[in-house]
Design a protein around this motif. Structure first.
Motif, PDB file in Angstrom:
ATOM      1  N   ASP A 155       0.825  -1.204   0.000  1.00 13.18           N
ATOM      2  CA  ASP A 155       0.000   0.000   0.000  1.00 13.18           C
ATOM      3  C   ASP A 155       0.860   1.255   0.000  1.00 13.18           C
ATOM      4  OD1 ASP A 155      -2.310  -1.454   0.005  1.00 13.18           O
ATOM      5  OD2 ASP A 155      -2.637  -1.330   2.169  1.00 13.18           O
ATOM      6  N   ASN A 156       0.315   2.310  -0.592  1.00 11.65           N
ATOM      7  CA  ASN A 156       1.041   3.576  -0.696  1.00 11.65           C
ATOM      8  C   ASN A 156       0.574   4.600   0.331  1.00 11.65           C
ATOM      9  OD1 ASN A 156       3.112   4.916  -2.312  1.00 11.65           O
ATOM     10  ND2 ASN A 156       1.509   6.406  -2.785  1.00 11.65           N
ATOM     11  N   ASP A 157      -0.189   4.174   1.349  1.00 14.82           N
ATOM     12  CA  ASP A 157      -0.685   5.124   2.346  1.00 14.82           C
ATOM     13  C   ASP A 157      -0.251   4.739   3.747  1.00 14.82           C
ATOM     14  OD1 ASP A 157      -2.199   2.862   2.702  1.00 14.82           O
ATOM     15  OD2 ASP A 157      -4.076   3.957   3.050  1.00 14.82           O
ATOM     16  N   THR A 158       0.853   4.009   3.879  1.00 19.41           N
ATOM     17  CA  THR A 158       1.309   3.532   5.171  1.00 19.41           C
ATOM     18  C   THR A 158       2.378   4.463   5.753  1.00 19.41           C
ATOM     19  OG1 THR A 158       3.055   2.209   4.171  1.00 19.41           O
ATOM     20  CG2 THR A 158       0.915   1.143   4.467  1.00 19.41           C
ATOM     21  N   ILE A 159       2.745   4.226   6.997  1.00 23.92           N
ATOM     22  CA  ILE A 159       3.839   4.970   7.608  1.00 23.92           C
ATOM     23  C   ILE A 159       5.121   4.765   6.820  1.00 23.92           C
ATOM     24  CG2 ILE A 159       5.369   5.000   9.632  1.00 23.92           C
ATOM     25  CD1 ILE A 159       2.914   4.703  11.377  1.00 23.92           C
ATOM     26  N   GLU A 160       5.358   3.526   6.371  1.00 18.26           N
ATOM     27  CA  GLU A 160       6.554   3.244   5.581  1.00 18.26           C
ATOM     28  C   GLU A 160       6.585   4.096   4.322  1.00 18.26           C
ATOM     29  OE1 GLU A 160       5.770  -0.201   8.169  1.00 18.26           O
ATOM     30  OE2 GLU A 160       4.522   0.987   6.816  1.00 18.26           O
ATOM     31  N   SER A 161       5.455   4.183   3.641  1.00 15.97           N
ATOM     32  CA  SER A 161       5.391   4.941   2.394  1.00 15.97           C
ATOM     33  C   SER A 161       5.627   6.429   2.627  1.00 15.97           C
ATOM     34  CB  SER A 161       4.027   4.723   1.727  1.00 15.97           C
ATOM     35  OG  SER A 161       3.954   5.392   0.493  1.00 15.97           O
ATOM     36  N   ARG A 162       5.117   6.933   3.743  1.00 14.53           N
ATOM     37  CA  ARG A 162       5.246   8.366   4.016  1.00 14.53           C
ATOM     38  C   ARG A 162       6.632   8.721   4.549  1.00 14.53           C
ATOM     39  NH1 ARG A 162      -0.059   7.357   5.875  1.00 14.53           N
ATOM     40  NH2 ARG A 162       0.603   7.257   8.060  1.00 14.53           N
ATOM     41  N   TYR A 163       7.193   7.879   5.412  1.00 16.48           N
ATOM     42  CA  TYR A 163       8.464   8.202   6.051  1.00 16.48           C
ATOM     43  C   TYR A 163       9.664   7.874   5.174  1.00 16.48           C
ATOM     44  CZ  TYR A 163       6.474   9.261  10.658  1.00 16.48           C
ATOM     45  OH  TYR A 163       5.803   9.833  11.691  1.00 16.48           O
ATOM     46  N   LEU A 164       9.554   6.832   4.333  1.00 13.74           N
ATOM     47  CA  LEU A 164      10.674   6.417   3.497  1.00 13.74           C
ATOM     48  C   LEU A 164      10.498   7.007   2.100  1.00 13.74           C
ATOM     49  CD1 LEU A 164      10.933   2.697   4.650  1.00 13.74           C
ATOM     50  CD2 LEU A 164      12.290   4.640   5.437  1.00 13.74           C
ATOM     51  N   GLY A 165      10.774   8.276   1.977  1.00 12.38           N
ATOM     52  CA  GLY A 165      10.585   8.962   0.701  1.00 12.38           C
ATOM     53  C   GLY A 165      11.496   8.457  -0.392  1.00 12.38           C
TER      54      GLY A 165
ATOM     55  N   LYS B  78      10.937  -3.137  -0.485  1.00 15.95           N
ATOM     56  CA  LYS B  78       9.639  -3.651  -0.931  1.00 15.95           C
ATOM     57  C   LYS B  78       8.500  -3.265   0.007  1.00 15.95           C
ATOM     58  CE  LYS B  78      10.296  -8.073  -1.427  1.00 15.95           C
ATOM     59  NZ  LYS B  78      10.013  -9.460  -1.810  1.00 15.95           N
ATOM     60  N   GLU B  79       8.827  -2.724   1.167  1.00 16.39           N
ATOM     61  CA  GLU B  79       7.785  -2.456   2.156  1.00 16.39           C
ATOM     62  C   GLU B  79       7.222  -1.040   2.066  1.00 16.39           C
ATOM     63  OE1 GLU B  79       7.096  -5.341   3.494  1.00 16.39           O
ATOM     64  OE2 GLU B  79       8.905  -6.031   2.494  1.00 16.39           O
ATOM     65  N   MET B  80       7.858  -0.154   1.307  1.00 15.46           N
ATOM     66  CA  MET B  80       7.422   1.234   1.311  1.00 15.46           C
ATOM     67  C   MET B  80       6.360   1.521   0.259  1.00 15.46           C
ATOM     68  SD  MET B  80      10.741   3.065  -0.377  1.00 15.46           S
ATOM     69  CE  MET B  80      11.169   2.727  -2.091  1.00 15.46           C
ATOM     70  N   THR B  81       6.333   0.726  -0.823  1.00 20.02           N
ATOM     71  CA  THR B  81       5.331   0.921  -1.867  1.00 20.02           C
ATOM     72  C   THR B  81       5.431  -0.248  -2.849  1.00 20.02           C
ATOM     73  OG1 THR B  81       4.400   2.555  -3.403  1.00 20.02           O
ATOM     74  CG2 THR B  81       6.789   2.233  -3.475  1.00 20.02           C
ATOM     75  N   THR B  82       4.554  -0.289  -3.836  1.00 20.45           N
ATOM     76  CA  THR B  82       4.604  -1.344  -4.845  1.00 20.45           C
ATOM     77  C   THR B  82       5.882  -1.204  -5.675  1.00 20.45           C
ATOM     78  OG1 THR B  82       2.216  -1.639  -4.978  1.00 20.45           O
ATOM     79  CG2 THR B  82       3.484  -2.210  -6.936  1.00 20.45           C
ATOM     80  N   THR B  83       6.534  -2.337  -5.946  1.00 21.71           N
ATOM     81  CA  THR B  83       7.771  -2.338  -6.724  1.00 21.71           C
ATOM     82  C   THR B  83       7.719  -3.404  -7.816  1.00 21.71           C
ATOM     83  OG1 THR B  83       8.877  -3.899  -5.236  1.00 21.71           O
ATOM     84  CG2 THR B  83       9.158  -1.572  -4.767  1.00 21.71           C
ATOM     85  N   LEU B  84       8.414  -3.122  -8.908  1.00 16.61           N
ATOM     86  CA  LEU B  84       8.671  -4.129  -9.931  1.00 16.61           C
ATOM     87  C   LEU B  84      10.131  -4.532  -9.772  1.00 16.61           C
ATOM     88  CD1 LEU B  84       6.994  -5.426 -12.257  1.00 16.61           C
ATOM     89  CD2 LEU B  84       8.296  -3.989 -13.812  1.00 16.61           C
TER      90      LEU B  84
END
Length: 395
Positions: A308-318, A327-333
């Motif tokens: 998901d792109n709305d998590t703490i990981e996504s927001r904090y790990l720019g 792989k935990e901060m957003t969707t990756t290929l």
């Protein structure tokens, strides 16, 4: 900070390893974080009632084994029930941004490992039979790379504590619930069988297919004896291996990422028959070119990872500065080598070839998730299922 360290140790014991009386625990660590290793070992003995062994290493070589004894006399200790392994690693040990000769860097396997680029070795006859965990320990250099400025020790632990949900004593419950959510997603997607996958971003689109005889994996794992554990935290992603010849289209990275010690910004890729045939970048193109030169599979699509792109990981790990969080901060290929946990029945090299799985010495996670991303799966009967909308998994 001391309270966050205490909570982190309890999180490892309670949620990741789920230690029980009688577990024989081995903690692998380097000298730089020996203090935390000793603290974790002592806390673990209180649960297991058994000796915990700290194995000190230096660049992979064993220096010494240090036994940490429980308070109970040996006669009162429970019998040994299971072996459990834990690998502590210092986030500051990563080279991060480096002014390197890229031609030499791609020939240095040790350096590739330090950058987090090495793939899992494909040992089909050696599946893990014990609970284990990779456990990061934060440092100021890691925090500075994430935040883009110098960070104090307090700021470092506040950032790390947020990522691991250490702001309360309920972190273990949070990650247990997250494990259940990811387990539900895996079961739901695995029930679909082999699928075609379409990713639609802001001005780009690519398509591929999941590989034959593979499964969605990630999150919590289960041993044959039924024991569950979490190999790594934080956990937000599940992933699937792709047919190495199937991906077609274009894509654009959604945030900066690191390759061979260089920051890559604004990267775009054209993919034909599963392989990157053209790429550009606002910054870091030379690092991508060096990475793709390592072997034939380095430029080939191996995997899709959904987060998901709305998590703490996504927001904090720019920006993706460390492979542990990539792989935990957003969707990756994922380009390069596939993940072994996606396999189902493969027993030989011929099975890997037949499933059209990509093998490479290295792998690279390209972040593509943002508020515009959609992921659509198509079943064999033609039914479509949109599993990600505006960057968020539809449960």
């Amino acid at each position: 900070m001391e309270d966050l360290i205490r909570r982190y140790a309890q999180l490892i014991i309670q949620s990741q390893l789920k230690l029980r009386p009688g577990d024989s625990v081995s903690i692998n660590t380097e000298a730089a974080i020996m203090g935390f290793a000793r603290y974790l070992a002592k806390e673990a003995t209180m649960v297991t009632g058994q000796t915990v062994t700290i194995v000190e290493t230096n660049h992979g070589k064993v220096i010494e084994a240090i036994p940490i004894e429980p308070e109970q006399q040996e006669i009162f200790r429970p019998p040994v029930q299971a072996v459990v392994m834990c690998h502590l690693f210092d986030l500051d040990a990563s080279p991060y941004l480096q002014d390197l000769d890229l031609g030499k860097a791609v020939e240095d396997v040790g350096l590739l490992a330090r950058f987090g680029h090495l793939s899992e070795p494909v040992f089909l006859d050696r599946r893990i039979a014990v609970a284990w965990a990779n456990v990061p320990y934060p440092g100021n250099q890691w925090a500075a790379n994430v935040l883009g400025r110098n960070a104090s020790e307090e700021e470092t632990w506040l950032l790390f504590g947020a990522l691991f949900r250490l702001d309360s004593d309920w972190a273990s419950s949070f990650w247990d619930e997250q494990a259940n959510l990811l387990e539900y997603r895996k079961q739901r997607l695995n029930a679909l069988g082999r699928v075609d996958i379409k990713l639609i971003g802001d001005g780009w689109e690519c398509r591929g297919s999941s590989a034959d005889d593979t499964q969605w994996a990630g999150g919590r794992q289960m041993l044959k004896n039924g024991r569950i554990f979490s190999p790594m935290l934080p956990m937000q992603s599940i992933h699937v291996a792709l047919d190495a010849t199937s991906t077609q289209g274009t894509l654009r990275s959604s945030r900066p990422f690191y390759v061979l010690g260089k920051e890559v910004i604004g990267a775009t890729f054209t993919i034909r028959d599963g392989k990157v045939t053209h790429f550009e970048a606002e910054q870091g193109k030379e690092a991508l070119a060096a990475f793709f030169s390592i072997d034939e599979g380095a430029a080939r699509v191996a995997e899709l990872s959904l987060a998901d792109n709305d998590t703490i990981e996504s927001r904090y790990l720019g920006r993706s500065v460390h492979a542990h969080f990539a792989k935990e901060m957003t969707t990756t290929l994922v380009l390069g080598g596939f993940s072994l946990d996606t396999l189902k029945t493969q027993q030989t090299e011929d099975d890997i070839v037949q499933s059209k799985l990509n093998q490479s010495l290295v792998r690279l996670e390209i972040p593509v998730g943002d508020d515009h991303l959609s992921v659509v799966l198509t079943k064999k009967d033609g039914e479509e299922l949109e599993v990600v909308t505006e960057g968020v998994h539809r449960n």
